[in-house]
Motif scaffolding. Structure first.
Motif, short mmCIF file in Angstrom:
data_model
loop_
_atom_site.label_atom_id
_atom_site.label_comp_id
_atom_site.label_asym_id
_atom_site.label_seq_id
_atom_site.Cartn_x
_atom_site.Cartn_y
_atom_site.Cartn_z
N ASN A 1 0.83 -1.22 0.00
CA ASN A 1 0.00 0.00 0.00
C ASN A 1 0.86 1.26 0.00
OD1 ASN A 1 -2.25 -1.62 0.06
ND2 ASN A 1 -2.62 -1.37 2.26
N GLU A 2 1.97 1.20 0.74
CA GLU A 2 2.84 2.37 0.85
C GLU A 2 3.45 2.72 -0.51
OE1 GLU A 2 2.85 -0.20 2.87
OE2 GLU A 2 2.05 0.78 4.67
N HIS A 3 3.81 1.67 -1.28
CA HIS A 3 4.39 1.90 -2.61
C HIS A 3 3.36 2.56 -3.53
CE1 HIS A 3 6.63 0.13 -6.34
NE2 HIS A 3 6.74 1.45 -6.25
N LEU A 4 2.14 2.03 -3.54
CA LEU A 4 1.08 2.60 -4.38
C LEU A 4 0.82 4.06 -4.00
CD1 LEU A 4 -1.25 2.49 -6.41
CD2 LEU A 4 -2.69 1.57 -4.58
N LEU A 5 0.71 4.34 -2.71
CA LEU A 5 0.41 5.70 -2.26
C LEU A 5 1.54 6.66 -2.62
CD1 LEU A 5 -1.15 4.90 1.22
CD2 LEU A 5 -2.36 5.74 -0.81
N ASP A 6 2.78 6.18 -2.54
CA ASP A 6 3.92 7.02 -2.89
C ASP A 6 3.87 7.38 -4.38
OD1 ASP A 6 6.61 8.23 -2.42
OD2 ASP A 6 7.21 6.65 -3.82
N VAL A 7 3.59 6.40 -5.22
CA VAL A 7 3.49 6.65 -6.66
C VAL A 7 2.33 7.60 -6.97
CG1 VAL A 7 3.08 5.61 -8.92
CG2 VAL A 7 4.56 4.46 -7.28
N LEU A 8 1.20 7.40 -6.29
CA LEU A 8 0.04 8.27 -6.50
C LEU A 8 0.34 9.71 -6.12
CD1 LEU A 8 -3.04 6.16 -5.34
CD2 LEU A 8 -2.68 7.14 -7.60
N ARG A 9 1.03 9.91 -5.03
CA ARG A 9 1.34 11.27 -4.59
C ARG A 9 2.27 11.96 -5.58
NH1 ARG A 9 1.80 8.58 0.73
NH2 ARG A 9 -0.15 8.97 1.86
N ARG A 10 3.26 11.22 -6.08
CA ARG A 10 4.16 11.81 -7.06
C ARG A 10 3.43 12.13 -8.37
NH1 ARG A 10 7.49 8.38 -8.81
NH2 ARG A 10 7.22 6.54 -7.48
N ALA A 11 2.56 11.22 -8.78
CA ALA A 11 1.77 11.45 -9.99
C ALA A 11 0.83 12.63 -9.81
CB ALA A 11 0.98 10.19 -10.34
N SER A 12 0.27 12.76 -8.61
CA SER A 12 -0.64 13.87 -8.31
C SER A 12 0.09 15.21 -8.39
CB SER A 12 -1.24 13.67 -6.91
OG SER A 12 -2.13 14.71 -6.58
N ASP A 13 1.30 15.26 -7.84
CA ASP A 13 2.09 16.50 -7.90
C ASP A 13 2.40 16.88 -9.34
OD1 ASP A 13 2.07 16.70 -5.16
OD2 ASP A 13 4.05 15.77 -4.89
N LYS A 14 2.75 15.88 -10.14
CA LYS A 14 3.07 16.14 -11.54
C LYS A 14 1.83 16.63 -12.29
CE LYS A 14 4.78 14.10 -15.82
NZ LYS A 14 5.25 12.88 -16.51
N ARG A 15 0.69 15.98 -12.03
CA ARG A 15 -0.54 16.36 -12.73
C ARG A 15 -0.95 17.79 -12.37
NH1 ARG A 15 -2.99 15.63 -17.40
NH2 ARG A 15 -5.25 15.45 -17.30
N LYS A 16 -0.83 18.16 -11.10
CA LYS A 16 -1.17 19.52 -10.69
C LYS A 16 -0.30 20.53 -11.43
CE LYS A 16 -2.69 18.38 -5.98
NZ LYS A 16 -2.34 18.44 -4.55
N LEU A 17 0.99 20.22 -11.55
CA LEU A 17 1.91 21.13 -12.23
C LEU A 17 1.54 21.27 -13.70
CD1 LEU A 17 4.45 22.88 -12.02
CD2 LEU A 17 5.80 20.83 -12.52
#
Length: 450
Positions: free
Chosen positions: A107-123
């Motif tokens: 779960n931690e790996h998935l959440l880490d990838v999601l957070r990084r993807a979220s930051d990129k998408r916002k940018l």
């Protein structure tokens, strides 16, 4: 704030577990058992992330990835793959997947990838919005100036709706710029090369407004010597702006409603209908809903106009924009009157920002013109009203307010030339940049418009 997530997997147990995990972590998610169903919900600027399995019946994850990236090449798509599907996952990365996770994953790996993807998408989305704003602000025609968050949000809304085939209702106080917003919407849309026609419903006598709007055929009434095209028909293909719509007589509201619903018009004296392709923009300085409740405005017309609602903030709620707007208006006035732009000192700027501006942008523009004509001797013709901008502040707030005013004054005096501002204020370059960033000041905003 986390971005929304689309979850795609043909196994309901996995979907439910992922959705529950994301919900606990603050992510809003939509689940789909079918990739084709999920694809139908996507739009080019959908503000989120996709997590999809690779091996699924019908449209598989790879096919979904290809189609999704055709629509939006920068959409973050995270692929889930089973053991032994590494070659397929590598292919997905080559196509443009954001990342892939091999089952079983933590779960931690998935959440880490999601957070990084979220930051990129916002940018990515922020950059797109900025490009749209810069493109709109760089074109010839009306410009909506300001760095206040409400004004930035207004420009973003207008960029999103400029080509949507829906009518718009603008609400704003007297002098707040409703006509400017209507023109900005028109000249930044695909209708820009067609006519923009404006009419003030409160300025035309009730006996004349119907013929002005709908036009008439020769002989329709005693003085109708020849055919006249009405304002609405003249706007065909473009935009028709109804200012002060609250002043429209009730009988005419019924006829306008019919035009809005049928997109046809019949000039006075004829039964032949003219097809219309028009965006209607209406503006009101009062709350139309309150007029509806008082029986002074038709409820059905209100809801027909209120498809998209745009609200303009009054100037008193965006005082950080006053210096920029005042400089803009003085530059225009000096060009029109053939005079130099007088310098605005910090005391005069303080007076401007302390004023309540009941007349909003129109009052500020008139003040700027008077300032230019009087050679910079005065920025107010009426006593300044301090509505609490400075009084009632803490010491730290007053210091910050004064510091920002001094910076604005120096930037305006030197037309955004930072080297000169540094020398005048005795500030190191980094300190000046830090303070400008702190107060949301941009040097380009202070360049004189030629």
């Amino acid at each position: 704030m986390s971005l929304p997530v689309i979850l795609i997997d043909d196994e309901s147990i996995i979907l439910n577990a992922l959705q529950q995990l994301l919900s606990i972590e603050g992510f809003e998610s939509q689940v789909f058992n079918s990739a084709s169903d999920a694809f139908k919900t996507l739009t080019p600027d959908w503000p989120g992330i996709v997590v999809t399995d690779i091996n699924m019946p019908g449209m598989d994850g790879i096919a979904f990835l290809r189609e999704a990236l055709k629509q939006d090449p920068e959409l973050p798509v995270i692929m889930l793959t089973g053991h032994g599907d590494i070659s397929t996952a590598v292919e997905a990365m080559r196509i443009g997947a954001y990342d892939f996770l091999e089952k079983p994953f933590s779960n931690e790996h998935l959440l880490d990838v999601l957070r990084r993807a979220s930051d990129k998408r916002k940018l990515v989305l922020e950059n797109r919005q900025l490009k749209e704003e810069l493109s709109a602000q760089g074109t010839a025609g009306p410009r909506i100036l300001g760095n206040n968050p409400k004004i930035k949000a207004l420009r973003q809304v207008l960029a999103r709706i400029k080509d949507i085939p829906a009518d718009v209702l603008i609400k704003g106080e007297t002098g707040s710029g409703k006509d400017l917003v209507a023109r900005y919407l028109h000249y930044n849309s695909k209708r820009a090369n067609e006519n923009f026609v404006a009419i003030n419903c409160g300025a035309i006598p009730e006996t004349m407004i119907e013929s002005e709007l709908f036009g008439f055929e020769a002989g329709a009434f005693t003085s109708a010597q020849k055919r006249r095209v009405g304002k609405i028909e003249h706007a065909n293909g473009g935009t028709f702006f109804l200012d002060e719509i609250e002043s429209m007589p009730m009988p005419l509201q019924i006829k306008l409603l019919r035009v809005l619903e049928e997109r046809k018009i019949e000039p006075l004296g004829t039964n032949k209908a003219v097809d219309l392709d028009i965006r209607f923009v209406a503006a009101a300085k009062v709350d139309l809903k309150e007029l509806v409740e008082a029986g002074q405005f038709r409820e059905d017309l209100y809801y027909r106009l209120n498809v998209i609602n745009v609200e303009i903030p009054p100037l008193r709620e965006r005082k950080e924009d006053i210096s920029l707007l005042f400089q803009h208006f003085t530059a225009i006035a000096s060009s029109r009157f053939g005079t130099d732009v007088p310098k605005l000192d910090s005391e005069q700027l303080y007076k401007l920002e302390s004023h309540n501006w009941p007349g909003n942008i129109r009052e500020l523009r008139n003040t700027a013109e008077r300032f230019v004509l009087m050679g910079g001797e005065s920025v107010q013709s009426e006593p300044v009203v301090d509505d609490g901008q400075a009084t009632g502040m803490t010491l730290a707030e007053k210091v910050a307010y004064f510091e920002r005013s001094v910076l604005q004054s120096a930037l305006q005096e030197h037309e955004g030339r930072l080297v000169d501002v540094q020398q005048q204020l005795g500030l190191p370059r980094k300190t000046l940049y830090d303070k400008m960033r702190k107060y949301g000041l941009v040097k380009d905003d202070f360049k004189v418009v030629q």
